[in-house]
Each structure stands twice: as C-alpha cells, then as structure tokens.
Design an enzyme around this catalytic site. Structure first.
Site, PDB file in Angstrom:
ATOM      1  N   TYR A  52       0.823  -1.220   0.000  1.00  0.00           N
ATOM      2  CA  TYR A  52       0.000   0.000   0.000  1.00  0.00           C
ATOM      3  C   TYR A  52       0.853   1.265   0.000  1.00  0.00           C
ATOM      4  O   TYR A  52       0.436   2.281  -0.573  1.00  0.00           O
ATOM      5  CB  TYR A  52      -0.992  -0.019   1.173  1.00  0.00           C
ATOM      6  CG  TYR A  52      -2.066  -1.052   0.942  1.00  0.00           C
ATOM      7  CD1 TYR A  52      -3.139  -0.778   0.100  1.00  0.00           C
ATOM      8  CD2 TYR A  52      -1.980  -2.329   1.505  1.00  0.00           C
ATOM      9  CE1 TYR A  52      -4.106  -1.735  -0.167  1.00  0.00           C
ATOM     10  CE2 TYR A  52      -2.940  -3.291   1.245  1.00  0.00           C
ATOM     11  CZ  TYR A  52      -4.001  -2.995   0.412  1.00  0.00           C
ATOM     12  OH  TYR A  52      -4.946  -3.948   0.141  1.00  0.00           O
ATOM     13  N   ARG A  55       1.516   2.034  -3.545  1.00  0.00           N
ATOM     14  CA  ARG A  55       0.341   2.581  -4.230  1.00  0.00           C
ATOM     15  C   ARG A  55       0.064   4.015  -3.770  1.00  0.00           C
ATOM     16  O   ARG A  55      -0.370   4.851  -4.562  1.00  0.00           O
ATOM     17  CB  ARG A  55      -0.868   1.677  -3.980  1.00  0.00           C
ATOM     18  CG  ARG A  55      -0.610   0.263  -4.525  1.00  0.00           C
ATOM     19  CD  ARG A  55      -1.800  -0.635  -4.345  1.00  0.00           C
ATOM     20  NE  ARG A  55      -2.947  -0.089  -5.046  1.00  0.00           N
ATOM     21  CZ  ARG A  55      -4.208  -0.391  -4.757  1.00  0.00           C
ATOM     22  NH1 ARG A  55      -4.474  -1.211  -3.774  1.00  0.00           N
ATOM     23  NH2 ARG A  55      -5.181   0.127  -5.450  1.00  0.00           N
ATOM     24  N   HIS A 105     -14.519   1.519   0.215  1.00  0.00           N
ATOM     25  CA  HIS A 105     -13.393   0.609   0.470  1.00  0.00           C
ATOM     26  C   HIS A 105     -12.210   1.319   1.126  1.00  0.00           C
ATOM     27  O   HIS A 105     -11.092   0.815   1.105  1.00  0.00           O
ATOM     28  CB  HIS A 105     -12.945  -0.068  -0.834  1.00  0.00           C
ATOM     29  CG  HIS A 105     -13.941  -1.079  -1.343  1.00  0.00           C
ATOM     30  ND1 HIS A 105     -13.836  -1.694  -2.581  1.00  0.00           N
ATOM     31  CD2 HIS A 105     -15.061  -1.592  -0.769  1.00  0.00           C
ATOM     32  CE1 HIS A 105     -14.849  -2.536  -2.731  1.00  0.00           C
ATOM     33  NE2 HIS A 105     -15.614  -2.484  -1.656  1.00  0.00           N
TER      34      HIS A 105
HETATM   35  N1  APR Z   1     -13.087   2.959 -19.024  1.00  0.00           N
HETATM   36  C1  APR Z   1     -14.134   2.261 -18.481  1.00  0.00           C
HETATM   37  N2  APR Z   1     -14.006   1.055 -17.918  1.00  0.00           N
HETATM   38  C2  APR Z   1     -12.775   0.504 -17.867  1.00  0.00           C
HETATM   39  C3  APR Z   1     -11.637   1.164 -18.392  1.00  0.00           C
HETATM   40  C4  APR Z   1     -11.829   2.436 -19.000  1.00  0.00           C
HETATM   41  N3  APR Z   1     -10.830   3.146 -19.539  1.00  0.00           N
HETATM   42  N4  APR Z   1     -10.561   0.362 -18.207  1.00  0.00           N
HETATM   43  C5  APR Z   1     -11.007  -0.741 -17.582  1.00  0.00           C
HETATM   44  N5  APR Z   1     -12.349  -0.664 -17.387  1.00  0.00           N
HETATM   45  C6  APR Z   1     -13.242  -1.642 -16.755  1.00  0.00           C
HETATM   46  C7  APR Z   1     -12.826  -3.067 -16.957  1.00  0.00           C
HETATM   47  O1  APR Z   1     -13.354  -3.573 -18.187  1.00  0.00           O
HETATM   48  C8  APR Z   1     -13.436  -3.758 -15.731  1.00  0.00           C
HETATM   49  O2  APR Z   1     -14.758  -4.197 -16.019  1.00  0.00           O
HETATM   50  O3  APR Z   1     -13.200  -1.420 -15.359  1.00  0.00           O
HETATM   51  C9  APR Z   1     -13.490  -2.623 -14.692  1.00  0.00           C
HETATM   52  C10 APR Z   1     -12.485  -2.788 -13.556  1.00  0.00           C
HETATM   53  O4  APR Z   1     -12.812  -3.940 -12.816  1.00  0.00           O
HETATM   54  P1  APR Z   1     -11.930  -4.405 -11.564  1.00  0.00           P
HETATM   55  O5  APR Z   1     -10.492  -4.423 -11.942  1.00  0.00           O
HETATM   56  O6  APR Z   1     -12.525  -5.665 -11.060  1.00  0.00           O
HETATM   57  O7  APR Z   1     -12.126  -3.210 -10.508  1.00  0.00           O
HETATM   58  P2  APR Z   1     -13.337  -2.954  -9.521  1.00  0.00           P
HETATM   59  O8  APR Z   1     -14.619  -3.393 -10.115  1.00  0.00           O
HETATM   60  O9  APR Z   1     -13.226  -1.549  -9.067  1.00  0.00           O
HETATM   61  O10 APR Z   1     -12.966  -3.926  -8.318  1.00  0.00           O
HETATM   62  C11 APR Z   1     -13.789  -3.939  -7.190  1.00  0.00           C
HETATM   63  O11 APR Z   1     -12.263  -5.365  -6.077  1.00  0.00           O
HETATM   64  O12 APR Z   1     -10.187  -6.137  -5.394  1.00  0.00           O
HETATM   65  C12 APR Z   1     -11.242  -5.337  -5.096  1.00  0.00           C
HETATM   66  O13 APR Z   1     -11.176  -3.723  -3.453  1.00  0.00           O
HETATM   67  C13 APR Z   1     -10.916  -3.897  -4.822  1.00  0.00           C
HETATM   68  O14 APR Z   1     -12.397  -1.996  -4.996  1.00  0.00           O
HETATM   69  C14 APR Z   1     -11.894  -3.129  -5.683  1.00  0.00           C
HETATM   70  C15 APR Z   1     -12.969  -4.165  -5.953  1.00  0.00           C
END
Ligand code: APR
Length: 232
Positions: A52, A55, A105
């Site tokens: 962290y 990050r 989160h």
């Molecule tokens: N514009 C729009 N969407 C996008 C872009 C972009 N430029 N780039 C990526 N994405 C989409 C991806 O296609 C994916 O569906 O964003 C999404 C990101 O998904 P995750 O990586 O799973 O992130 P998130 O949904 O925020 O994860 C939820 O998981 O690990 C935990 O605590 C962490 O808060 C996080 C939670």
C-alpha cells in the site's frame, strides 16, 4: 433528481492507476490472500504495508481524467442530488472536483489505528510503523477495507440507493459484493439503471441500459446529457 453514481477502478485506469481484474491488473501480479486480507496483515504486516505504501506513493504520478472532472461538474450543479460512492481508494475524484465522495473501500490517504480506532489523514509510508497521531501507538494500518471486512457507510449508501431515480455504475467489473448488488437494490426500488464500462460487466444484464467504451469519453457525454436539459 436523485442520482447515485458508483465508480470502480475503470474510471481511474486512463489516469494510470492499474485496475484489479484486467490482464495487466493488480491481481495478476499479487495474490489477494497475500496483501488484501486481515490474515495477510497478521502474517506479514511489513509486506502488506509496502504494497500500500507503493500505491500511495504512485498517487503523486497520476492526475484526474475527464471522467473524474465531469463528475465534479455534475456535483457542482446537482449538489446533494448526486451521491457519489466509489470502490476506489485513490483521491482522483476529489482532485477532479468532487467534494462529497463516499469511499466505501477506504482511502490510501488515510491511516487506521488498530489501537484507538482513529482514522488520520496520511500521506507518508507506513512500513516503519510510525506512531498514531491520536494515541501514539505504533499501530497504524492502511485505512482500506480488506476482503472479509465490512465496507464503510453501508447504511447511508443503502438509503441513497432506495430513493435513487437513476443509478449509474462506472468502470467496475461487478465482481465484488456488496457493490455488485447495488444495481439490483436500486432497480428494485424503482431507479433507472445505466452501466458505463469498457466491456459488459459481470452484472451487465441487471442494467436497463449499458454503454461500452472508455470512461473518459462515456462519462463526460452522459454528464452533458443530464445537464443539458437543466440549461448547463
Ligand atoms: N473505461 C471504463 N471502464 C474501464 C476502463 C476504461 N478506460 N478500463 C477498464 N475498465 C473496466 C474493466 O473492463 C473492468 O470491467 O473497469 C473494470 C475494472 O474492474 P476491476 O479491476 O474488477 O475493478 P473494480 O470493479 O473496481 O474492483 C472492485 O475489487 O479487489 C477489489 O477492493 C478492490 O475496490 C476493488 C474491488
């Protein structure tokens, strides 16, 4: 008008913050069980702090993109009519102009004391276990919600979902609950639902409408759609 916007890692992707589940995402290079659970922290606290710390430092190299800025503009006009809840722990919404952000989160720029429970604004590293500014104990951990922990502000979030006219989900894979269930809750309470994501999310079928593309393009266009009839 009551709008609830949920954001995930996808909204910050174009700012240079890695997502979690894309091919180049954080969970491709790290195991969740090693860095994002209370058990991981008990077993290897310094390694978790380093993860962290890295990050937190990386926030200095990123800036908000047009999607964050558009949501800031939306809040400027709608005020309390907009409720922005994010799963992101970066501060790009705030730097994009949003003043009210529910970080369900947690936040990288906050430290949580395991001794007194206090939450303190924090910009430095934590690997060297500095004293808590409130109680002096060297018990500060990242103020992020790990797997197995309860997200922040669920009561307020649920209340806002229940009276939402429109629920919009931006840049989230829909893989992690409870956020992944917000669309169903909002829809059950009568809200229109819209997904803005690079690709169909896991929950895309729950949305009345889905638009797929980059957040930096979709979000400003959607905000214009909302604000135009209001004379902006
Ligand atoms: N514009 C729009 N969407 C996008 C872009 C972009 N430029 N780039 C990526 N994405 C989409 C991806 O296609 C994916 O569906 O964003 C999404 C990101 O998904 P995750 O990586 O799973 O992130 P998130 O949904 O925020 O994860 C939820 O998981 O690990 C935990 O605590 C962490 O808060 C996080 C939670």
């Amino acid at each position: 008008m009551n709008i609830v916007v949920l954001t995930g890692a996808g909204i910050s992707a174009e700012s240079g913050v890695p997502t979690f589940r894309d091919a180049d995402g954080l969970w491709a290079g790290h195991r969740i069980e090693d860095v994002a659970t209370p058990e991981a922290y008990e077993a290897t606290p310094t390694a978790v702090q380093h993860f962290y710390d890295e990050r937190r430092r990386a926030l200095a190299d990123v800036t908000p993109n047009p999607a964050h800025v558009a949501l800031g503009r939306l809040e400027e006009v709608l005020g309390e009519g907009l409720f922005l809840v994010t799963q992101n722990i970066d501060d790009l919404h705030e730097r994009g102009g949003s003043q009210q952000v529910a970080h369900m989160h947690g936040e990288l720029l906050s430290a949580l004391c395991r001794s007194c429970g206090g939450r303190s604004h924090w910009t430095d590293d934590l690997y060297d276990f500095p004293p808590c500014p409130r109680c002096g104990m060297p018990e500060l951990r990242p103020d992020v919600v790990w797997f197995g922990e309860v997200p922040y502000g669920m009561d307020v979030i649920q209340g806002r979902l229940m009276r939402a006219d429109l629920f919009v989900s931006i840049g989230t894979s829909g893989a992690v609950y409870p956020a992944a269930g917000f669309v169903q809750m909002a829809a059950a309470c009568g809200a229109r639902t819209l997904e803005l994501n690079l690709e169909p999310s896991e929950g895309t079928d729950f949305f009345a409408e889905a638009r797929h593309g980059r957040a930096s393009e979709l979000v400003p266009a959607w905000v214009d759609e909302v604000l135009h009839p209001l004379g902006f």
